[in-house]
Motif scaffolding. Structure first.
Motif, PDB file in Angstrom:
ATOM      1  N   THR A   1      30.399 -47.805  -8.281  1.00 62.48           N
ATOM      2  CA  THR A   1      29.536 -48.889  -8.758  1.00 62.48           C
ATOM      3  C   THR A   1      28.218 -48.326  -9.286  1.00 62.48           C
ATOM      4  OG1 THR A   1      30.504 -50.429  -7.147  1.00 62.48           O
ATOM      5  CG2 THR A   1      28.380 -51.034  -8.103  1.00 62.48           C
ATOM      6  N   PHE A   2      27.686 -47.328  -8.583  1.00 63.20           N
ATOM      7  CA  PHE A   2      26.460 -46.673  -9.052  1.00 63.20           C
ATOM      8  C   PHE A   2      26.705 -45.913 -10.357  1.00 63.20           C
ATOM      9  CE2 PHE A   2      24.509 -42.369  -8.961  1.00 63.20           C
ATOM     10  CZ  PHE A   2      23.269 -42.721  -9.484  1.00 63.20           C
TER      11      PHE A   2
ATOM     12  N   LEU B   1      17.409 -32.694  -7.677  1.00 59.74           N
ATOM     13  CA  LEU B   1      17.669 -32.318  -6.286  1.00 59.74           C
ATOM     14  C   LEU B   1      18.535 -33.374  -5.610  1.00 59.74           C
ATOM     15  CD1 LEU B   1      17.197 -30.585  -3.758  1.00 59.74           C
ATOM     16  CD2 LEU B   1      15.073 -31.853  -3.380  1.00 59.74           C
ATOM     17  N   ALA B   2      18.203 -34.642  -5.783  1.00 64.64           N
ATOM     18  CA  ALA B   2      19.001 -35.721  -5.193  1.00 64.64           C
ATOM     19  C   ALA B   2      20.421 -35.725  -5.753  1.00 64.64           C
ATOM     20  CB  ALA B   2      18.322 -37.067  -5.448  1.00 64.64           C
ATOM     21  N   ALA B   3      20.548 -35.466  -7.052  1.00 65.44           N
ATOM     22  CA  ALA B   3      21.870 -35.439  -7.683  1.00 65.44           C
ATOM     23  C   ALA B   3      22.730 -34.313  -7.118  1.00 65.44           C
ATOM     24  CB  ALA B   3      21.719 -35.289  -9.198  1.00 65.44           C
TER      25      ALA B   3
ATOM     26  N   ASP C   1      20.977 -42.711   0.647  1.00 60.98           N
ATOM     27  CA  ASP C   1      19.653 -42.199   0.293  1.00 60.98           C
ATOM     28  C   ASP C   1      19.608 -41.707  -1.147  1.00 60.98           C
ATOM     29  OD1 ASP C   1      18.826 -42.748   2.853  1.00 60.98           O
ATOM     30  OD2 ASP C   1      18.831 -40.659   3.538  1.00 60.98           O
ATOM     31  N   THR C   2      20.578 -40.879  -1.512  1.00 58.13           N
ATOM     32  CA  THR C   2      20.567 -40.286  -2.854  1.00 58.13           C
ATOM     33  C   THR C   2      20.806 -41.334  -3.930  1.00 58.13           C
ATOM     34  OG1 THR C   2      22.902 -39.682  -2.557  1.00 58.13           O
ATOM     35  CG2 THR C   2      21.263 -37.987  -2.094  1.00 58.13           C
ATOM     36  N   ILE C   3      21.772 -42.201  -3.704  1.00 57.91           N
ATOM     37  CA  ILE C   3      22.108 -43.194  -4.722  1.00 57.91           C
ATOM     38  C   ILE C   3      20.994 -44.225  -4.865  1.00 57.91           C
ATOM     39  CG2 ILE C   3      23.691 -45.113  -5.212  1.00 57.91           C
ATOM     40  CD1 ILE C   3      25.972 -43.328  -4.228  1.00 57.91           C
ATOM     41  N   SER C   4      20.364 -44.593  -3.769  1.00 55.58           N
ATOM     42  CA  SER C   4      19.249 -45.535  -3.839  1.00 55.58           C
ATOM     43  C   SER C   4      18.108 -44.945  -4.673  1.00 55.58           C
ATOM     44  CB  SER C   4      18.744 -45.863  -2.433  1.00 55.58           C
ATOM     45  OG  SER C   4      17.588 -46.671  -2.484  1.00 55.58           O
TER      46      SER C   4
END
Length: 437
Positions: free
Chosen positions: A378-379, A318-320, A270-273
């Motif tokens: 990879t991200f 926030l996602a990070a 979820d976060t990486i997407s």
């Protein structure tokens, strides 16, 4: 917890010095740090400053005896302890581990502290100072404290979000009043007094701090000395995991719960997407903190099995923070304890063999760890590819993610262990196209 820098010690704080047995700057009981230094000592001090250009990288968790900062690092006065509840790096200073004045070069201690902070000052960070254990035998001079504050210029003060002084005494409170003319108003607002260890739980999980037993014992005595009705609450016990809990759960368990047996946890996907879509061009991504209330709300949603949509919240930071928090709260680090010694000694591997050795090490990981690591790296390679815009090079990403990918069993790590871990992470980012083929 109090954030008041000014405390009520009377109309004339200086008059309290005699009562507290605090000497003035000119008092001979507070020897100048230069006094007693031989010419050879002074030469070593100058070399110490020169050696600051060297990386704090060692081939083992402990610096070699001939390293210029060995005599400082061995006391474990300064440690790095992961991230706090806001996603900020935590630096810990233990006063009780300071040896007597004549056994410690305070100038080198200052340089070592600067060397630690230099790796994190571009990101938001928190400093926790355990005051208990500072005595007349090991306290530095007032003049040194003044020099230390002036030494840390705006670069260091800008991103420190909070300084927590744990178990403050009248001595330290009066000392801060004496230094008030030197302390800016903005920095003064960042200073917080913490009377009991349980109060730190609002800021950081105490279990991730390697709190000296001497400090814990003092905290227990403080509690016991209070009337039962006035005692502060103990740190809450760890609650049993919820049926759908995600944070703090082994990767193997999360894989078993996944309907399709996905090795990469939902939080990471979820976060990486979301970050891949909206965060690659955000300057300082992974360096900023997030609203702690929102962080807890998102964690609760994941742990209760509710859907989380970062696109609706539109908060990149926030996602990070959620991604870093998930990694840090794993019961065992993504790179596993089994590889800890190999990784902290990785710098001894010749450059010609590093890719082969690294590939061999990572292929020994459990499948869910390996695939989650590959997905993350990879991200991060995409993030680094946009470093001209987001300022997050492989070196910067390694500093942020290294301590979240691997830590020792005691959680807290000295700088001498952080260096090799960050170095390994940077090499992995540099060579990821060869390692993950």
């Amino acid at each position: 917890m109090s954030s008041e820098l000014l405390v009520d010690v009377g109309e004339d704080p200086a008059s309290q010095l005699g009562q507290l047995k605090l000497a003035t700057i000119d008092d001979q009981q507070w020897p100048n740090d230069e006094s007693g230094l031989s010419q050879s000592d002074a030469g070593r001090r100058r070399r110490c400053e020169t050696d600051l250009s060297q990386r704090f990288v060692a081939g083992s968790p402990h610096l070699p005896w001939d390293h210029p900062f060995y005599d400082i690092a061995r006391h474990q006065i300064i440690e790095v302890a992961g991230d706090d509840n806001f996603g900020r790096k935590v630096i810990v200073f233990n006063a009780c581990r300071m040896p007597p004045q004549h056994q410690l070069d305070h100038h080198k201690l200052l340089m070592y502290l600067k060397g630690t902070l230099d790796q994190y000052v571009e990101s938001d960070y928190t400093l926790i100072y355990f005051h208990h254990g500072l005595t007349s035998e090991n306290k530095p001079s007032l003049s040194w404290l003044g020099d230390a504050y002036r030494e840390f210029d705006r670069k260091y003060k800008k991103n420190i979000k909070a300084l927590y002084i744990v178990h403050p005494t009248m001595f330290i409170k009066t000392l801060l009043i004496l230094f008030k003319p030197l302390i800016s108003f903005k920095f003064g607002r960042k200073i917080n007094y913490v009377s009991y260890l349980s109060e730190l739980e609002d800021v950081v999980k105490c279990e991730q701090l390697l709190i000296p037993e001497r400090v814990r014992e003092y905290d227990r005595k403080l509690r016991a000395s209070m009337k039962s009705t006035a005692r502060p609450p103990m740190s809450p016990p760890r609650s049993p995991p919820l049926p759908n809990q995600v944070f703090g759960v082994p990767l193997s368990v999360l894989r078993q719960r996944s309907p399709d047996g996905d090795c990469v946890p939902m939080v990471m996907r979820d976060t990486i997407s979301f970050l891949s879509e909206q965060g690659l061009e955000i300057e300082g991504i992974f360096r900023r903190s997030a609203n702690v209330t929102l962080v807890k709300e998102v964690q609760l949603k994941y742990n209760s099995g509710s859907a989380v949509s970062f696109r609706e919240m539109e908060d990149v930071h926030l996602a990070a923070v959620i991604l870093k928090t998930f990694l840090r709260e794993l019961p065992e680090p993504l790179l596993t304890y089994q590889l800890y010694n190999d990784i902290v000694n990785f710098s001894s591997v010749s450059s010609d063999n590093q890719v082969v050795v690294m590939t061999t090490l990572l292929e020994s990981l459990p499948e869910e760890n390996y695939k989650s690591l590959r997905y993350l790296i990879t991200f991060l390679a995409q993030v680094s590819a946009n470093s001209e815009v987001n300022k997050m090079t492989n070196s910067n990403l390694a500093v942020v993610f290294g301590p979240n990918l691997l830590w020792g069993r005691d959680n807290a790590m000295s700088l001498s262990a952080i260096g090799p871990i960050n170095g390994f992470t940077k090499t992995l980012l540099d060579q990821q196209h060869l390692v993950f083929t």
